[in-house]
Design an enzyme around this catalytic site. Structure first.
Site, short mmCIF file in Angstrom:
data_model
loop_
_atom_site.label_atom_id
_atom_site.label_comp_id
_atom_site.label_asym_id
_atom_site.label_seq_id
_atom_site.Cartn_x
_atom_site.Cartn_y
_atom_site.Cartn_z
CD1 TRP A 316 7.58 -3.23 6.66
CD2 TRP A 316 6.37 -1.85 5.37
NE1 TRP A 316 6.26 -3.33 7.06
CE2 TRP A 316 5.50 -2.49 6.28
CE3 TRP A 316 5.83 -0.94 4.47
CZ2 TRP A 316 4.13 -2.26 6.32
CZ3 TRP A 316 4.46 -0.70 4.51
CH2 TRP A 316 3.62 -1.36 5.42
CG HIS A 317 6.64 0.92 1.29
ND1 HIS A 317 7.43 1.47 2.26
CD2 HIS A 317 5.41 1.47 1.45
CE1 HIS A 317 6.72 2.33 2.98
NE2 HIS A 317 5.49 2.33 2.52
N GLY A 318 8.19 -3.20 -0.48
CA GLY A 318 8.18 -4.21 -1.54
C GLY A 318 9.55 -4.75 -1.85
CG PHE A 466 3.02 -2.33 0.80
CD1 PHE A 466 3.93 -2.51 -0.24
CD2 PHE A 466 2.11 -1.32 0.70
CE1 PHE A 466 3.92 -1.66 -1.33
CE2 PHE A 466 2.12 -0.46 -0.39
CZ PHE A 466 3.02 -0.64 -1.40
#
Lengths: 466, 364
Positions: A316-318, A466
């Site tokens: 989700w963060h990258g 994000f």
């Protein structure tokens, strides 16, 4: 548009506040919707269509899922709506990452595309998903109109960097809400404090990190200082943004849930994730971990669930393997704590804090290094396995210049000042002193933050990507 | 009461700056920041979907914000006094002086620099004796023990070893000190160059001449580093020296194809007042001293430091040709009619400062 910018603070915000509080109640949502769409359009003109599509699409599917009485059809509608929502996110955020991995295994299989990710897409996709799932579960009724739903999804205080606000949290307030004077005053303080955390601490730490990254020769101490500075910067940047979002939300009468609770005083990794980006971890808990069975399954499936949740949290963060590694790193320690460590950590307070801080620092080294080969070099440098000096004159020069900033950041990352304030307000004179200081500091910090914004070049929030 | 004060104060600050910015006229140039300020962007349909219009609007609103200089100074005051920080925008403040932090020798750049000089010398000055001198940046003279300096001995040695044998070094380091430089700028002060001139005359076997004493001055000179201090130091004063020779010398500007004066006083009002010296950044200049008793000429490959030095060498030369390879390719030199490298009465000097040597990829 970003909160920590002159156009937002001194042009957008005064106009929106004035319009909002002047118009009759029935027009307040319209003011919020128009201003939110303009807010997004100003920063990402062409991607306003993606946001509008998400609004219309999720609203319609929400209605259909709610009306549908046939279980398999209802489920199919939910699956289809989630596939389309996450499909859009996949296209913008993960397509090229996917292609690079496929092409790594089977050269030249798929073409890369020139894709720019719309700001805040991860946040509003997750909000849409929670809305649709909650309707399916009959935990919330669908929005009464497309305008109400669009106001929720595009609400500018939380649109581009969270917190992830679920529809059920503010569904009643979307219909009717009040803005009390004491609420507004408290939330102005919250907003200004968040702004100060971003521009007066996070951005300054960012400069310190850059100085350490450009040392003419790396040192062990330099690597550790950078890890500390990066971690604090990320905290002040993101929690500052959340403070501003929560503050702005309440000025308009919306109660968003807290997103941070002094994560650096956590005494275990389990505790850390109850204090860091709370809206995201609770989203994964409620919509992935528990549906997979949570901990009420066999040990093997329980650990599998943890691994899935943390791998997806990382992703989700990258779109990069370091984020996957970052998620799995936490999964490993969460399993370890559940299995053996938690009892021991509870009985050894000093060790538990040192242990948590140490692991969190390492985690943010992984988080900040998208190049895995450089990650190895950094970790080797931190633990003295590279042929570099322990410290040198240049490292000390930069440390000396930023040591007070670091000290202030460390102080504000703990609840010491808040506890001091609570202690003082037990007495009447103390309360008067605190009240007076709050007025002076709020206004002074607003002016100082403005001065910082004027002097510094534009620095976007870290969580935008994000 | 507290709640009302916070709400009232917050609304007042937001409203005050909002309304003030509407009635305040725009600033076109900021001398203290040495740049032109953003102006109201024109609304074009094509610039909206790409976001360029809003980017420009951001720049405009931030640049034209009321009390910009005072706010920048407030920030500097806070950072200096509360955070006790002396580094700002990659520059370090010691008292009332600003230094650009550049602690790393860029080896590739130094090698590029020596290769470029060798190439020029091999092409135009084969078998001739040529001189070179490195102008140390002012960081060299900082005596604060913790201040991170680049490895100067290594840089000097790399240059020395990289240049061909027909290059002879003139070491300027003993002739300069911290007072030789502006407090807010990288350049040296013309009025402090007496020892530099004397050393050059000695090494180039020139007649010793008297150093000009007549001078005029200009204040405020906001040096290149001034804006990095956010106005926390005072501006400099430029002093420029006069002699009969300097006043009588005519300067041919090859780029503009016109004659100019050694000092163009109008340029004091430029964003960079240092442009007073020989019109600032220019590819080729020819200084003609018609009244010279000498028939010698100087070919000077140079950067901006030489703009203030060259006038002080005019008594020794009939003609000084100044070539700035940042703005004129060395490969094109043979095509310039005004330049003739075949004469035997020429001294050849390459005079470059450390900042240029360390970032020499601009040399063509």
């Amino acid at each position: 548009m970003v909160f920590s910018s002159i156009p937002f603070l001194y042009y957008f915000l005064p106009i929106v506040l004035l319009s909002y509080f002047v118009v009759p109640k029935k027009f307040k949502n319209s003011i919020l919707l128009i201003s939110s769409l303009f807010f997004y359009f100003y920063g990402e003109p062409k991607f306003i269509l993606v946001l509008l599509f998400s609004c219309v699409f999720s609203y319609l599917f929400g209605k259909w899922i709610d009306k549908c009485q046939v279980p398999w059809k209802k489920k199919s509608l939910l699956v289809l709506s989630l596939c389309i929502n996450f499909g859009i996110l996949f296209y913008f955020k993960y397509y090229n990452f996917f292609v690079s991995n496929i092409n790594h295994l089977f050269p030249d299989t798929l073409p890369f595309l020139s894709i720019v990710m719309p700001i805040g897409i991860s946040f509003f996709t997750f909000q849409s998903a929670s809305y649709l799932i909650d309707i399916y579960r009959k935990e919330v009724k669908p929005a009464t109109s497309i305008f109400t739903y669009s106001t929720y999804l595009s609400l500018f205080p939380q649109l581009i960097a969270g917190p992830i606000v679920r529809y059920q949290t503010i569904s009643k307030e979307l219909e009717t809400r009040e803005s009390k004077t004491s609420d507004i005053s408290n939330e102005i303080r919250r907003f200004v404090l968040g702004l100060s955390k971003k521009v007066m601490i996070a951005d300054m730490l960012g400069i310190f990190s850059k100085e350490l990254a450009s040392l003419s020769s790396n040192t062990v101490i330099g690597f550790w200082l950078k890890a500390i500075s990066d971690s604090l910067q990320l905290y002040f940047d993101f929690s500052g943004y959340s403070d501003m979002a929560i503050g702005l939300g309440l000025i308009f009468g919306f109660h968003f849930l807290e997103n941070f609770n002094y994560p650096f005083i956590a005494n275990s990794i389990t505790d850390f994730w109850r204090r860091w980006h709370i809206s995201l971890s609770s989203w994964f808990r409620d919509y992935i971990y528990i549906p997979l069975g949570g901990n009420r399954v066999s040990k093997f499936r329980h650990y599998r669930n943890i691994l899935i949740v943390w791998m997806t949290t990382g992703l989700w963060h990258g779109a990069s393997w370091n984020f996957v590694l970052w998620g799995l790193y936490f999964a490993f320690f969460l399993i370890l704590e559940k299995k053996v460590l938690l009892k021991f950590l509870k009985n050894h307070q000093v060790f538990s804090h040192a242990y948590t801080i140490f692991l969190v620092l390492i985690s943010f080294v992984i988080f900040n290094q998208t190049d895995l080969s450089l990650l190895g070099e950094t970790l080797k440098g931190m633990f003295g396995f590279s042929k570099i000096a322990f410290c040198n004159k240049e490292t000390l020069f930069y440390l000396k210049d930023s040591i007070i900033l670091l000290g202030i950041a460390l102080l504000f990352s703990t609840p010491i000042l808040r506890r001091g304030k609570d202690y003082l307000t037990k007495w009447k004179r103390g309360e008067l002193l605190v009240g007076t200081l709050e007025v002076i500091l709020t206004l002074l910090l607003l002016l100082l933050s403005t001065a910082f914004l004027i002097d510094e070049s534009f620095q976007p929030f870290l969580y935008f990507r994000f | 009461m507290k709640d009302k004060l916070i709400i009232g104060g917050f609304c007042f600050i937001l409203g005050f700056f909002f309304l003030y910015s509407l009635i305040d006229s725009d600033t076109l140039v900021s001398f203290s920041e040495r740049r032109t300020m953003a102006t109201l962007p024109k609304l074009e349909v094509s610039s909206i979907p790409t976001g360029k219009y809003f980017e420009k609007m951001n720049e405009y609103l931030t640049d034209q914000f009321p009390f910009r200089n005072q706010l920048r100074r407030s920030k500097a005051l806070f950072v200096n006094s509360v955070y006790q920080k002396n580094i700002s925008h990659d520059a370090y403040r010691i008292g009332n002086e600003i230094y650009q932090l550049e602690p790393t020798v860029n080896e590739k750049s130094v090698t590029y620099f020596t290769n470029k000089l060798n190439e020029v010398a091999d092409t135009h000055f084969k078998n001739k004796k040529v001189f070179y001198a490195i102008i140390p940046d002012k960081n060299y003279y900082v005596e604060v023990s913790s201040f991170p300096k680049m490895d100067y001995p290594f840089l000097y040695q790399t240059v020395r070893e990289g240049l061909n044998k027909n290059f002879e070094e003139i070491d300027l380091r003993p002739t300069l000190n911290l007072d030789s430089y502006y407090r807010t700028d990288l350049h040296w002060r013309q009025e402090q160059l007496e020892e530099v001139v004397s050393l050059l005359q000695n090494k180039l076997q020139l007649e010793k001449t008297s150093f000009p004493r007549k001078q005029e001055s200009y204040f405020p000179f906001y040096g290149a580093y001034y804006s990095k201090s956010s106005g926390s130091v005072t501006a400099d004063t430029i002093q420029y020296l006069f002699s009969g020779t300097i006043e009588n010398t005519e300067v041919y500007n090859y780029e503009k194809k016109r004659m100019e004066s050694v000092y163009e006083k109008e340029n004091l009002k430029n964003i960079d007042s240092y442009d007073i010296f020989l019109s600032g950044a220019t590819p080729i200049l020819i200084l003609n001293n018609e009244e010279s008793s000498s028939d010698r000429e100087l070919i000077l490959f140079r950067d901006s430091f030489s703009s203030s030095l060259a006038p002080l060498l005019l008594d020794n030369y009939q003609k000084i040709t100044m070539i700035d390879l940042r703005y004129f390719s060395s490969k094109m030199l043979s095509e310039v009619e005004e330049i003739d490298f075949s004469k035997t009465n020429q001294d050849i000097l390459f005079l470059y400062s450390v900042p240029i040597i360390n970032q020499s990829f601009t040399l063509k």
